[in-house]
Design an enzyme around this catalytic site. Structure first.
Site, mmCIF file in Angstrom:
data_model
loop_
_atom_site.group_PDB
_atom_site.id
_atom_site.type_symbol
_atom_site.label_atom_id
_atom_site.label_comp_id
_atom_site.label_asym_id
_atom_site.label_seq_id
_atom_site.Cartn_x
_atom_site.Cartn_y
_atom_site.Cartn_z
ATOM 1 N N GLN A 26 0.800 -1.221 0.000
ATOM 2 C CA GLN A 26 0.000 0.000 0.000
ATOM 3 C C GLN A 26 0.835 1.274 0.000
ATOM 4 O OE1 GLN A 26 -2.631 -1.748 3.289
ATOM 5 N NE2 GLN A 26 -4.054 -0.418 2.207
ATOM 6 N N ARG A 83 4.237 -0.493 12.952
ATOM 7 C CA ARG A 83 3.888 -1.770 12.327
ATOM 8 C C ARG A 83 3.977 -1.593 10.809
ATOM 9 N NH1 ARG A 83 -1.973 -4.515 11.185
ATOM 10 N NH2 ARG A 83 -1.049 -6.256 10.066
ATOM 11 N N HIS A 129 1.026 -9.364 4.346
ATOM 12 C CA HIS A 129 -0.115 -8.439 4.300
ATOM 13 C C HIS A 129 -0.639 -8.396 2.849
ATOM 14 C CE1 HIS A 129 -2.069 -4.874 6.504
ATOM 15 N NE2 HIS A 129 -2.697 -4.976 5.336
ATOM 16 N N GLU A 175 -5.128 -10.591 8.706
ATOM 17 C CA GLU A 175 -6.494 -10.834 8.244
ATOM 18 C C GLU A 175 -6.684 -12.088 7.392
ATOM 19 O OE1 GLU A 175 -8.138 -7.244 6.616
ATOM 20 O OE2 GLU A 175 -8.115 -6.286 8.575
ATOM 21 N N ASN A 317 -7.839 -6.389 14.265
ATOM 22 C CA ASN A 317 -8.129 -5.143 13.539
ATOM 23 C C ASN A 317 -9.615 -4.850 13.681
ATOM 24 O OD1 ASN A 317 -5.523 -5.434 12.597
ATOM 25 N ND2 ASN A 317 -6.116 -6.017 10.507
ATOM 26 N N TYR A 319 -12.719 -2.248 12.695
ATOM 27 C CA TYR A 319 -13.195 -1.103 11.905
ATOM 28 C C TYR A 319 -14.661 -0.759 12.135
ATOM 29 C CZ TYR A 319 -8.785 -0.807 9.451
ATOM 30 O OH TYR A 319 -7.457 -0.622 9.172
ATOM 31 N N GLU A 369 -4.982 -2.721 14.153
ATOM 32 C CA GLU A 369 -5.497 -1.689 13.235
ATOM 33 C C GLU A 369 -6.803 -1.118 13.756
ATOM 34 O OE1 GLU A 369 -5.998 -2.717 9.053
ATOM 35 O OE2 GLU A 369 -4.126 -3.860 9.099
ATOM 36 N N TRP A 412 -4.517 2.860 12.083
ATOM 37 C CA TRP A 412 -4.343 2.649 10.658
ATOM 38 C C TRP A 412 -4.729 3.934 9.967
ATOM 39 C CZ3 TRP A 412 -2.098 -0.948 7.738
ATOM 40 C CH2 TRP A 412 -2.278 -0.836 6.350
ATOM 41 N N GLU A 419 -5.467 2.075 -1.362
ATOM 42 C CA GLU A 419 -6.445 1.332 -0.568
ATOM 43 C C GLU A 419 -7.052 0.200 -1.421
ATOM 44 O OE1 GLU A 419 -7.135 1.075 2.635
ATOM 45 O OE2 GLU A 419 -8.731 -0.313 2.121
HETATM 46 C C1 BGC Z 1 -6.329 -4.002 5.970
HETATM 47 C C2 BGC Z 1 -5.640 -2.771 5.444
HETATM 48 C C3 BGC Z 1 -6.671 -1.815 4.851
HETATM 49 C C4 BGC Z 1 -7.652 -1.458 5.930
HETATM 50 C C5 BGC Z 1 -8.725 -0.482 5.485
HETATM 51 C C6 BGC Z 1 -7.613 -3.731 6.707
HETATM 52 O O1 BGC Z 1 -8.513 -4.708 6.372
HETATM 53 O O2 BGC Z 1 -5.450 -4.755 6.778
HETATM 54 O O3 BGC Z 1 -4.685 -3.149 4.521
HETATM 55 O O4 BGC Z 1 -6.096 -0.699 4.292
HETATM 56 O O5 BGC Z 1 -8.310 -2.613 6.360
HETATM 57 O O6 BGC Z 1 -9.572 -1.024 4.547
#
Ligand code: BGC
Length: 465
Positions: A26, A83, A129, A175, A317, A319, A369, A412, A419
């Site tokens: 990335q 990281r 990754h 992941e 991670n 989100y 993340e 992150w 992306e």
């Molecule tokens: C991934 C990253 C990605 C981020 C945002 C994660 O699933 O590890 O590589 O940029 O999400 O989508």
């Protein structure tokens, strides 16, 4: 209750670690520089229709050439660790052919690691990754167990012996669920294989074995002399029942967590095998489909022993979250296969940490993340500030109020970068990158300074403290 009422003013334990993350594909660019081999993402980007803005990562934020600028930013941010991931194809360009180690690649990561240590920042290295060397994919990639396990072990061995004197934190895979479901299931990430029924479970099965093999390699040959930690990094939405009074919704939530987290965490942290609920459900469906055997592969007793206990932390991670309901079937409606909508649900980080604590016996969680994207990359980014403020505060509640065993938090990401299928249309960076300039000029965003202050304060101390 408004947000202020529920905001927790307190600090994290003194030994808590703060970090920021990137991944090689990335942010590095330099895809043809210094003898790097081809990865599945280079190949995937050759078809512009795979990427929303038809871009690629040939240059991206150019960290291959500008890592010294990155190190300055990392220093200014004030994190304890950085990281980053190693590009496998930069270390071993042709793993299934010559297998030779590329000294220019090794030199690049030596420079980065030494630069970090010089500013007092620990390197945390992700071995994988998403960027598999293309030559491994040509032999079946994650679907070819012997090639995958063998090549991953050789690569990890090179990394441990070249960098392990200075790297004390390693992640095997980032992941695994996304690697299997998106790479070999619906094919929306590289290598773009569409095999939703058999490929997904086989890829995950082989990945777990490759992970365990590399954990044992470290444990057996390097841990004593290098004294590091090695773990896997999972990711999942936090699932909540749409109707908490509906037993089917509650049951579906459990199923969703087991299918997305338990799939990997149950074998690794509990007993070397998949969650019973997952085995039963897939066996049941496979039978309905008229198959003789379940689509979910089985581990032998020996493999189960080999896999159990192979992660020093549970990397995670976080989100977003999802509501789950069961309208007219007994399957969960949403197991995170294709939607990118990252609804902002700060409570989800607390929710998932409590679920992990209960399910895996207060396992030590390393948050690897958490972050927020916008489309503009603007340096004036109040939404991202609010995202970090609310998520880190919910994390604080999980640690201080609920007693969740969390050792670290990672934002992150350091820089706006490539992306994946969204190209440059989604910007997650704490630092904005001007992709139109050859210099890829970097400018810290407001969220950079906000996060830096949280780190300095080790949380949100009450004003009087
Ligand atoms: C991934 C990253 C990605 C981020 C945002 C994660 O699933 O590890 O590589 O940029 O999400 O989508």
């Amino acid at each position: 209750m408004n947000e202020e009422d529920s905001f927790l003013y307190d600090t994290f334990p003194q030994e808590f670690l703060w970090g920021v993350a990137t991944s090689a594909f990335q942010c590095e660019g330099g895809t043809k520089a210094g003898g790097r081999g081809v990865s599945i993402w280079d190949t995937f980007c050759l078809d512009p229709s795979n990427i929303l803005d038809k871009s690629n990562a040939d240059v991206t934020s150019d960290s291959y050439h500008k890592y010294q600028e990155d190190i300055k930013l990392i220093k200014e941010l004030g994190v304890n660790f950085y990281r980053f991931s190693i590009s496998w194809a930069r270390i071993i360009p042709d793993p299934t052919g010559s297998g030779e180690v590329n000294s220019a690649g090794v030199q690049y990561y030596n420079n980065l690691i030494d630069g970090l240590l010089a500013i007092g920042v620990m390197p945390l290295v992700t071995l994988y990754h998403f960027d598999l060397p293309q030559t491994i994919e040509d032999k079946g990639g994650f679907l070819n167990e012997s090639v995958l396990v063998d090549c991953f072990k050789k690569y990890a061995d090179v990394c441990f012996s070249e960098f392990g004197d200075r790297v004390k934190y390693w992640i095997t895979f980032n992941e695994p669920k996304e690697i299997a479901t998106l790479g070999y299931g619906n094919g929306c990430l590289a290598p773009g294989i569409k095999s939703p029924f058999d490929g997904v479970y086989q890829a995950a099965h082989n990945l777990i074995k490759a992970h365990a093999s590399v954990w044992h390699l470290y444990d057996h040959s390097y841990r004593n002399s290098q004294n590091g930690k090695i773990f896997i990094s999972l990711s999942s939405n936090f699932f909540m029942p749409k109707d908490a009074n509906c037993p089917e919704d509650v049951e579906a939530v459990e199923l969703a967590h087991q299918f997305s987290i338990g799939w990997f965490a149950h074998p690794i942290f509990i007993d070397g095998d998949y969650p019973p609920i997952m085995k039963n459900k897939i066996a049941e469906i496979s039978k309905i489909e008229g198959r003789e055997k379940s689509r979910l592969p089985e581990f032998t007793e020996e493999e189960k022993k080999f896999i159990k206990g192979t992660s020093d932390f549970l990397g995670y991670n976080y989100y977003t979250s999802r509501l789950v309901s069961v309208p007219d079937s007994d399957m969960p409606t949403d197991i995170d296969m294709s939607l990118f909508f990252l609804y902002v649900v700060p409570q989800g980080i607390r929710g998932i940490l409590n679920w992990l604590k209960n399910e895996y016996n207060s396992v030590a969680v390393f948050m690897t993340e958490n972050g927020f994207s916008d489309s503009s990359g603007t340096v004036d980014d109040p939404e991202r500030v609010q995202f970090f403020k609310s998520h880190i505060n919910e994390l604080l509640k999980a640690v201080k109020i609920d007693g969740c065993n969390v050792v670290a938090y990672t934002a992150w990401t350091l820089l706006d970068n490539f992306e994946w299928i969204f190209g440059y249309t989604c910007r997650f960076g704490l630092v904005s990158v001007d992709f139109d300039t050859e210099e890829k000029c970097r400018t810290p965003k407001k969220s950079f300074y906000f996060y830096s202050k949280v780190i300095k304060d080790n949380g949100f101390p009450a004003i009087s403290e």
